[in-house]
Structures are given as C-alpha cells and as structure tokens.
Write a protein that holds these residues in place. Structure first.
Motif, PDB file in Angstrom:
ATOM      1  N   LYS A   1      -2.716  -1.225  -2.848  1.00  0.00           N
ATOM      2  CA  LYS A   1      -3.741  -0.286  -2.385  1.00  0.00           C
ATOM      3  C   LYS A   1      -3.159   1.134  -2.351  1.00  0.00           C
ATOM      4  O   LYS A   1      -1.961   1.322  -2.142  1.00  0.00           O
TER       5      LYS A   1
ATOM      6  N   ALA B   1      -4.819  -0.705  -8.769  1.00  0.00           N
ATOM      7  CA  ALA B   1      -5.357  -2.029  -8.439  1.00  0.00           C
ATOM      8  C   ALA B   1      -5.435  -2.902  -9.691  1.00  0.00           C
ATOM      9  O   ALA B   1      -5.041  -4.079  -9.667  1.00  0.00           O
TER      10      ALA B   1
ATOM     11  N   GLN C   1       0.819  -1.207   0.000  1.00  0.00           N
ATOM     12  CA  GLN C   1       0.000   0.000   0.000  1.00  0.00           C
ATOM     13  C   GLN C   1       0.855   1.261   0.000  1.00  0.00           C
ATOM     14  O   GLN C   1       1.945   1.306   0.574  1.00  0.00           O
TER      15      GLN C   1
END
Length: 443
Positions: free
Chosen positions: A273, A265, A225
């Motif tokens: 993310k 994504a 992320q």
C-alpha cells in the motif's frame, strides 16, 4: 531533435545490495547506482514483484539523464510495460518534469513517444508482506508530524531516507528508531554535463524517485505500506505552461499518489500500500499539530536552500527563501512568538525586505514560488489571522500588506478560508481504519 533516450535493463546483486541502472542518450552512456542494505534472504529479490519494481524504478530514475537533452522519444527495448505502467511513465516524464519544461521553455506535453514491449500480465502474484510501515523522513515538519501520529495510534514504522544528511539525520536521531538508509550515486558525467552549454538542467520529481526506491526496500525487507507525509495543498499548481497546469510538487499531489499506488499494488499483487498520512490536512493544520510538542524544534528544517548548500553545517534556516517565509507564516498563528523566533533565529515578519516574498506567497504579487509551499489562499488566510493577533499585528510585513490583503480578498473570504484550513478533508487515500484512529487523536 532526433535523439532517443534509451532505458536499458537494470540489475541487482543481493549479496552486495547494489542495483545498477544503465541509460543511453544519443551516443552518451550513463549508469546510476543504488546501494541498499545487504539482503539476508535473497528469495525476495527473485520474485516477479521485485523484478517488476526494479524495471519501473529504472524509468523513474531515468528522468535525471533524460532532461540533459529532453528528446521527444523514449525507448526501453528490454522492459515490457502494461498499459497502466505506460501511463505512469508518461506522467512522470510529462507532469513530473513540468516545472523543468516551464523554466526551460520546452514544449513536451502530449508530444513524447514511449516505445517498449507490451506486458500482457498487468498484475503480479501477491506477496506476503508483514504489517510494517516505511516512513520517508525529509527533515521538515511534515514527516515529523507523521512520526507523532503513527506513534500515538500504534503503527510500527521504520524511518527511511535516501542519501541522508543534515536535518534528516538529526531528525531521525531524535525519533530514536533504527532507520533504513539507501545511498544513491548519480552518474558523475551527467552531473558535469548538466553544467555545460547545450544541455538542460532543472527540477525532477524527487518524491517519485524516492518512492520507487522505497518500494524496492519494502519488498526486500518486508513492509506492507509506504507512508508519505504530503499535505492536500501539494495538489495546487504554480503556473499554466504549454496548455497545462504545472506543479512543482506534482509527485506529491493526490493525483500522482493514486496513480503510483495503483502501480505498486499491481506489481505486488495488492500487497504493498502507498498513501499520504497527512493528505486530509492543510499546511496550517499540520503546523498546529507540530506545535503541540517541542521535541523536534532544534533538529528539523524545511529550508531547501541551506539543505542544498551545506546540509547541516550552518543554520537550519536561511531566513531568506520562500520556504522559510512560508513555514514561519503558517506557524505564527499557532506557536508562541518567543518559541518561533528562537527556532528561526529571527523574526521574519518584522523584516521589511521580506515583504515582496510574503506578497507572492499570499497572491498579492507575482506567481506562486517554485517551492514546496502551500496554497495561496491558505497563506492569505494565515496573514489575516496575524492582522488580529496581539503578537504579530504590528510587525513590519503584516502592517505593510494588510490593506492590500483586505482589498483583494475581503474579510469574509479570509475568515472562511482560515476555517477551511482547519477542517480536515475527506479527499484522501488513507486506509479507513487508520484514518479513523488518526482523526480521533489529531484533535
């Protein structure tokens, strides 16, 4: 204008960590270079995900070269895009450059054409990325509040920056975690032409650029992320131009966050993310969180003017620009006066020459400045709080604007606005489990 901006196929050398991005604008040629840390496992660089992200990064970096002439036609004959990716690129070249168009009086919204092959595979196979976060550090208060929040809820993160200098370096030194740095080298001829007659210059969506660079690092070095530190007020625009709201902070807005999150994504099969940790908060709420600790008081700066001119070779705050004024204003209701004045080196609210700038921030004159500042009503609400604050109500600027502030907004509206500033929004893109942990801590 018949010129075409052409985006050519980028390349990456895992051995050197060098990515090259070639462009052509009419008969002009440019190459931008990114130097990443050397890759120990070259397999990641060979994945379909990395190749797709490298191609998308070429489009985003390209805005710096496109804007020299701002032609109506963009083409990338060697790079295939899905329909979603085409929409993403058009958003970058329209809304991401919105301020550039407005300040150069160029009508481009809805008029750009993008010619690329079609990618019939809209989603790449899923990667296996470890649960670690890349946290871009900008040197200001926001990313340092994210540092505090992530640290307290137990999220493993690595500070990330492109071309780090000044407050970015001093802030990361104070964080005390090993960073991941990328060097971005713009084509020297582009920089030279940007100062010449017949060529345009202006604002580019730097958050979008740095986010795409971060995505390359996430895949190469294993992060699942990218955590931004953009607040909710970043979604508010500055002016209406060419029939559309134009936002200096477009690539920090929630709308863009959702757009790029979907693109990243799809490129990684859902593995990567992308979200802003501070999206539920107003600037005032972030300021209140920052004041709870003093670790970063002497190393951070949100002053774009000093950062642009000399990095960290002079004062961290110029005290004259709208960004300095806005940050001082939102800290004032929450931070002891002595501490705030010591950070800035002066009391910016007690200088009569600053009145016009503060009026613009609060919507009492002119337009919202072309800066990363918060909402107009938020600034007005903070001023209202200061009219009733023992430390600030007698300062020159607060006294000068009080009557006009009350006349324009009314006390009830200002009271409600301040209460709303301190109420967390549910309009965000945080993973639910993380949002719950942060909300429990940030009280």
């Amino acid at each position: 204008m018949t010129e075409t901006f052409r985006i050519l196929r980028p390349s990456f050398d895992p051995a050197s960590g060098e990515a090259r991005f070639p462009y052509a604008l009419g008969d002009l040629s440019f190459t931008e270079v990114l130097t990443l840390p050397k890759v120990t496992d070259s397999a990641a660089a060979a994945t379909p995900a990395f190749k797709k992200l490298l191609d998308l990064t070429a489009f985003v970096l390209g805005v710096s070269y496109f804007k020299l002439r701002a032609p109506f036609h963009i083409e990338a004959p060697e790079i295939a895009l899905s329909e979603a990716e085409r929409a993403f690129v058009i958003d970058i070249y329209e809304n991401g450059l919105g301020e550039f168009y407005a300040r150069n009086n160029l009508a481009r919204f809805g008029r750009l054409t993008l010619d690329t092959p079609t990618d019939i595979e809209p989603r790449r196979p899923a990667l296996d990325l470890p649960p670690r976060s890349l946290l871009p550090i900008g040197g200001g208060k926001d990313s340092l509040v994210s540092v505090d929040l992530l640290s307290h809820v137990g999220v493993d993160f690595t500070p990330f920056a492109v071309n780090p200098k000044g407050p970015i370096v001093t802030s990361i030194d104070a964080i005390g975690k090993a960073p991941l740095y990328v060097t971005r080298t713009l084509d020297a001829e582009m920089i030279r032409l940007g100062k010449e007659p017949g060529y345009y210059n202006g604002h580019v969506p730097s958050t979008a650029i740095n986010s795409m660079i971060a995505s390359l690092c996430a895949v190469l070095f294993g992060y699942d992320q990218i955590v931004l530190s953009n607040e909710r007020s970043a979604s508010e625009g500055n002016v209406v131009f060419d029939g559309r709201e134009t936002n200096h902070q477009h690539s920090k807005s929630l709308g863009f966050e959702l757009l790029i999150a979907g693109i990243l994504a799809d490129a990684t099969g859902g593995a990567l993310k992308y979200f802003s940790l501070l999206r539920p908060y107003s600037e005032a709420r972030i300021a209140s969180l920052f004041t709870q600790g003093g670790k970063f008081d002497r190393v951070f700066s949100s002053c774009n003017r000093n950062f642009r001119l000399n990095g960290n070779d002079g004062p961290l705050w110029c005290g004259e620009c709208p960004k300095c004024h806005f940050v001082f204003l939102i800290f004032a209701p929450f931070m002891a006066k002595e501490r705030l004045v010591s950070i800035f080196g002066q009391d910016l609210l007690d200088k009569a020459e600053n009145e016009r700038s503060f009026r613009e921030l609060a919507g009492l004159a002119g337009q919202k400045p072309w800066e990363c500042v918060g909402e107009i009503l938020e600034a007005a609400a903070c001023f209202y709080t200061l009219t009733r604050h023992a430390d600030w109500h007698q300062t020159a600027v607060v006294k000068a604007i009080k009557a006009d502030l009350f006349a324009q907004y009314g006390e009830e509206k200002l009271q409600l606005a301040m209460a709303e500033c301190l109420t967390d929004s549910h309009d965000h893109h945080l993973p639910p489990a993380l949002a719950a942990k942060v909300a429990a801590y940030a009280v």
